[in-house]
Design an enzyme around this catalytic site. Structure first.
Site, PDB file in Angstrom:
ATOM      1  N   LYS A 202      23.444  67.414  35.907  1.00  0.00           N
ATOM      2  CA  LYS A 202      24.542  67.180  36.958  1.00  0.00           C
ATOM      3  C   LYS A 202      24.922  65.525  36.701  1.00  0.00           C
ATOM      4  CE  LYS A 202      26.387  65.828  40.134  1.00  0.00           C
ATOM      5  NZ  LYS A 202      27.097  64.735  40.621  1.00  0.00           N
ATOM      6  N   GLU A 277      13.733  58.487  40.394  1.00  0.00           N
ATOM      7  CA  GLU A 277      13.930  57.181  40.008  1.00  0.00           C
ATOM      8  C   GLU A 277      14.944  56.517  40.914  1.00  0.00           C
ATOM      9  OE1 GLU A 277      11.625  57.309  36.341  1.00  0.00           O
ATOM     10  OE2 GLU A 277      12.746  55.592  37.025  1.00  0.00           O
ATOM     11  N   CYS A 311      19.374  49.266  37.734  1.00  0.00           N
ATOM     12  CA  CYS A 311      18.264  49.512  38.865  1.00  0.00           C
ATOM     13  C   CYS A 311      17.276  48.637  38.355  1.00  0.00           C
ATOM     14  CB  CYS A 311      17.722  51.028  38.659  1.00  0.00           C
ATOM     15  SG  CYS A 311      17.141  51.447  36.998  1.00  0.00           S
ATOM     16  N   GLU A 408      19.480  45.945  47.616  1.00  0.00           N
ATOM     17  CA  GLU A 408      20.068  46.181  45.983  1.00  0.00           C
ATOM     18  C   GLU A 408      21.292  45.767  46.141  1.00  0.00           C
ATOM     19  OE1 GLU A 408      20.043  50.185  44.414  1.00  0.00           O
ATOM     20  OE2 GLU A 408      18.772  49.152  42.765  1.00  0.00           O
TER      21      GLU A 408
HETATM   22  P1  NAD Z   1      23.622  58.167  44.034  1.00  0.00           P
HETATM   23  O1  NAD Z   1      22.541  58.362  44.814  1.00  0.00           O
HETATM   24  O2  NAD Z   1      25.042  57.927  44.982  1.00  0.00           O
HETATM   25  O3  NAD Z   1      24.225  59.291  43.194  1.00  0.00           O
HETATM   26  C1  NAD Z   1      23.390  59.759  41.940  1.00  0.00           C
HETATM   27  C2  NAD Z   1      23.638  61.167  41.727  1.00  0.00           C
HETATM   28  O4  NAD Z   1      23.312  61.758  42.721  1.00  0.00           O
HETATM   29  C3  NAD Z   1      25.246  61.508  41.311  1.00  0.00           C
HETATM   30  O5  NAD Z   1      25.298  62.148  40.081  1.00  0.00           O
HETATM   31  C4  NAD Z   1      25.712  62.030  42.512  1.00  0.00           C
HETATM   32  O6  NAD Z   1      26.750  62.778  42.345  1.00  0.00           O
HETATM   33  C5  NAD Z   1      24.543  62.813  43.012  1.00  0.00           C
HETATM   34  N1  NAD Z   1      24.486  63.100  44.390  1.00  0.00           N
HETATM   35  C6  NAD Z   1      25.018  62.481  45.473  1.00  0.00           C
HETATM   36  N2  NAD Z   1      24.968  63.120  46.769  1.00  0.00           N
HETATM   37  C7  NAD Z   1      24.094  64.095  46.526  1.00  0.00           C
HETATM   38  C8  NAD Z   1      23.713  65.293  47.266  1.00  0.00           C
HETATM   39  N3  NAD Z   1      23.761  65.179  48.183  1.00  0.00           N
HETATM   40  N4  NAD Z   1      22.779  66.204  46.619  1.00  0.00           N
HETATM   41  C9  NAD Z   1      22.453  66.066  45.316  1.00  0.00           C
HETATM   42  N5  NAD Z   1      23.125  65.189  44.289  1.00  0.00           N
HETATM   43  C10 NAD Z   1      23.811  64.134  44.820  1.00  0.00           C
HETATM   44  O7  NAD Z   1      23.522  56.779  43.141  1.00  0.00           O
HETATM   45  P2  NAD Z   1      24.630  56.086  42.318  1.00  0.00           P
HETATM   46  O8  NAD Z   1      25.615  55.319  43.097  1.00  0.00           O
HETATM   47  O9  NAD Z   1      25.181  56.993  41.260  1.00  0.00           O
HETATM   48  O10 NAD Z   1      23.536  55.238  41.562  1.00  0.00           O
HETATM   49  C11 NAD Z   1      23.231  53.921  41.810  1.00  0.00           C
HETATM   50  C12 NAD Z   1      21.905  53.893  42.477  1.00  0.00           C
HETATM   51  O11 NAD Z   1      21.128  54.493  41.461  1.00  0.00           O
HETATM   52  C13 NAD Z   1      21.117  52.778  42.679  1.00  0.00           C
HETATM   53  O12 NAD Z   1      20.288  52.677  43.817  1.00  0.00           O
HETATM   54  C14 NAD Z   1      20.458  52.318  41.456  1.00  0.00           C
HETATM   55  O13 NAD Z   1      19.224  51.686  41.685  1.00  0.00           O
HETATM   56  C15 NAD Z   1      19.807  53.978  41.276  1.00  0.00           C
HETATM   57  N6  NAD Z   1      19.345  53.878  39.701  1.00  0.00           N
HETATM   58  C16 NAD Z   1      18.109  54.097  39.442  1.00  0.00           C
HETATM   59  C17 NAD Z   1      17.534  54.132  38.319  1.00  0.00           C
HETATM   60  C18 NAD Z   1      15.960  54.273  38.033  1.00  0.00           C
HETATM   61  O14 NAD Z   1      15.663  54.710  36.694  1.00  0.00           O
HETATM   62  N7  NAD Z   1      15.101  54.132  38.878  1.00  0.00           N
HETATM   63  C19 NAD Z   1      18.340  54.098  37.256  1.00  0.00           C
HETATM   64  C20 NAD Z   1      19.906  53.746  37.369  1.00  0.00           C
HETATM   65  C21 NAD Z   1      20.376  53.894  38.685  1.00  0.00           C
END
Ligand code: NAD
Length: 513
Positions: A202, A277, A311, A408
């Site tokens: 997803k 992650e 990230c 962040e």
């Molecule tokens: P997010 O947590 O808002 O969303 C990530 C994913 O989770 C999306 O696909 C979103 O649709 C889904 N999601 C949202 N609510 C959900 C729920 N209730 N249940 C299940 N899935 C749900 O994050 P974002 O804004 O897309 O990305 C930014 C964040 O991701 C930053 O904090 C960044 O540091 C982190 N990130 C981490 C890594 C890593 O490898 N550690 C890599 C890239 C991004």
């Protein structure tokens, strides 16, 4: 765009988007992949994606999945795992198909790079490099897929032999964020299917297209139906259903701490395996003996790459007081000249922010930094008329308790803090709830290595930043996550280990009477 609350400054290094570019003429339309079939959402609803780098241009349209759609995909993955050929194939057979997927990614690299560039707003040249990196991830995982083994214990007695059988975990729900959709899926899907699992992916609702393209490429390469399903839609319900449905054996999540924590709670109630992650606030520690040109270039790359929406961004500059002014002068020179703006322009190094809301959030952090007393040396404003851009921005005079030092920001914003001793540098680096990545810049390898040993972070660099290779593990300490991806370690995340005790001859009787 109706309103423009942010300052408009037209920096000299800004490349204004060309909204008449032919590559923006028509959006690409996608269907989800469930059980090997391309399908729309049952409701017929879709999500339209406007290019964040090209105001008003719709570049992708994909289905908005309901919980029912996601359950169908889970059913397909369950069937493919429980009764399909994939988990029963030899490693060599799985490897052959995965290698073909890697080759097909290379064959489709330009098409994939364009879609990734337009959906995420990242520079086209960067997007192309990322796609080729992903082909290498698939190639590595394909090789390892036939090298996966358990262990034997031939030392537990003459009449006994111990075997450790490696088995796939089962059906894995993979949820990815918007900043590196193709890379993050390529860091998870090949490792999970390489271990023999089946997957429902997803992607973020903002950037779903290239994940669908990946699954289509895998289908073309001969991956059996149901092994790699993609559903597109919002976090709740589409993502959450993957965690809640008892038919998924594991959830591998990449994204924010907020959502990761929520999914871990859902998984805990079912004692379901979870990989997380999450965020970071990467320190870049620069010692006085560093090669300052290389360090300045690395610091700029570390914080501006992907417009800081990374990230593992090196967003905290911890610099020895003796070289602070010299180093900052070099970083400012790069910041003044590095081209930012139109993602489709080959010269662009820094592209767009993912959404208006996110641009406003970054702007809010910059305002908070100023209000807290930190000084903006360059940048600090948006260019948001033709696309969503934020200027390369450098703060100095940052105190460790300020929000720009702790949180962040996820934008091209560098927070500079000085230090005097290595101990102080390590204490500052570790003064964070995150522990995802860290860099040390020094010509003294012993000093650099001893510093890295003391820093609590899962992905570290000496004299570089945001470097990556399939062989080395990635993952977080502290609130940055649980589990490790990539390398041989990554396969363990998606494996179960079964201990088998084999007895030779007649075992001693328990009840002799
Ligand atoms: P997010 O947590 O808002 O969303 C990530 C994913 O989770 C999306 O696909 C979103 O649709 C889904 N999601 C949202 N609510 C959900 C729920 N209730 N249940 C299940 N899935 C749900 O994050 P974002 O804004 O897309 O990305 C930014 C964040 O991701 C930053 O904090 C960044 O540091 C982190 N990130 C981490 C890594 C890593 O490898 N550690 C890599 C890239 C991004």
């Amino acid at each position: 765009m109706a309103e423009r609350p942010l300052p408009m400054t037209q920096a000299a290094n800004y490349i204004q988007p060309d909204l008449s570019d032919a590559r923006l003429a028509a959006p690409r339309r996608y269907q989800m992949l469930i059980g090997g079939k391309s399908v729309d959402a049952q409701s017929g609803k879709v999500i339209e994606r406007e290019s964040p780098g090209h105001a008003g241009k719709i570049v992708g349209v994909w289905p908005e999945a309901s919980a029912e759609d996601v359950k169908l995909a889970i059913g397909a993955a369950r069937e493919a795992f429980d009764n399909g050929p994939w988990p029963r194939m030899s490693g060599a057979e799985r490897s052959t198909i995965m290698y073909k997927i890697a080759q097909n990614i290379v064959a489709h690299a330009d098409e994939l790079a364009l879609a990734e560039c337009l959906e995420v707003g990242k520079p086209i040249s960067q997007a192309k490099g990322e796609i080729l990196y992903c082909a290498d991830l698939w190639t590595y995982a394909a090789g390892q897929a036939r090298a996966l083994e358990g262990q034997s214990h031939n030392n537990i007695g003459d009449d006994r032999l111990g075997l450790v059988l490696r088995e796939p975990v089962g059906v894995v729900g993979i949820i990815t964020p918007w900043n590196f959709p193709f890379i993050i899926a390529s860091e998870r899907v090949p490792w999970s299917i390489g271990a023999g699992c089946t997957v429902v992916l997803k992607p973020s609702e903002l950037t779903s297209g290239t994940s669908i393209m990946m699954a289509e490429i895998a289908r073309e390469a001969g991956l059996p139906d149901g092994v790699f399903n993609v559903v597109t839609g919002y976090g709740d319900p589409a993502g959450q259903t993957l965690a809640e449905d008892p038919r998924t054996d594991m959830v591998a999540f990449t994204g924010s701490v907020r959502v990761g924590t929520k999914l871990a709670e859902i998984a805990a109630r079912q004692v379901k395996r979870v990989g997380l992650e999450l965020g970071g606030k990467g320190p870049q520690i620069v010692f006085a003996d560093a090669d300052l040109d290389a360090a300045a270039d690395g610091i700029a790359y570390g914080v501006y790459h992907n417009a800081g929406q990374c990230c593992i961004s090196g967003s905290r500059l911890l610099v020895h007081d003796d070289i602070r002014d010299d180093l900052l002068a070099r970083v400012l020179d790069i910041s003044r000249r590095v081209p930012f703006g139109d993602p489709l322009n080959q010269r662009t190094k820094i592209g767009a922010m993912i959404s208006r809301a996110h641009l406003d959030k970054v702007d809010g952090y910059v305002k908070a930094g100023r209000a807290d007393g930190a000084e903006v040396l360059i940048g600090g404003g948006a260019e948001a008329e033709h696309g969503l851009f934020f200027q390369p921005t450098v703060f100095q005079g940052v105190r460790p308790d300020m929000s720009i030092a702790r949180e962040e920001i996820f934008g091209p914003v560098l927070s500079t803090i000085g230090f005097k001793t290595a101990e102080e540098a390590v204490a500052l680096a570790n003064d964070s709830e995150y522990g995802l990545s860290a860099s040390v810049w020094s010509r003294n390898l012993e000093n650099a290595m001893q510093t890295i040993r003391r820093v609590k972070a899962g992905r570290c660099w000496i004299n570089s930043v945001i470097d990556g290779t399939a062989e080395l593990p990635i993952g977080g300490y502290k609130k940055s996550g649980l589990g490790r991806e990539l390398g041989r370690y990554g396969f363990d995340e998606y494996s179960q280990f079964k201990g088998v005790h084999v007895t030779f001859g007649k075992p001693p009787a328990w009840f002799a009477g």
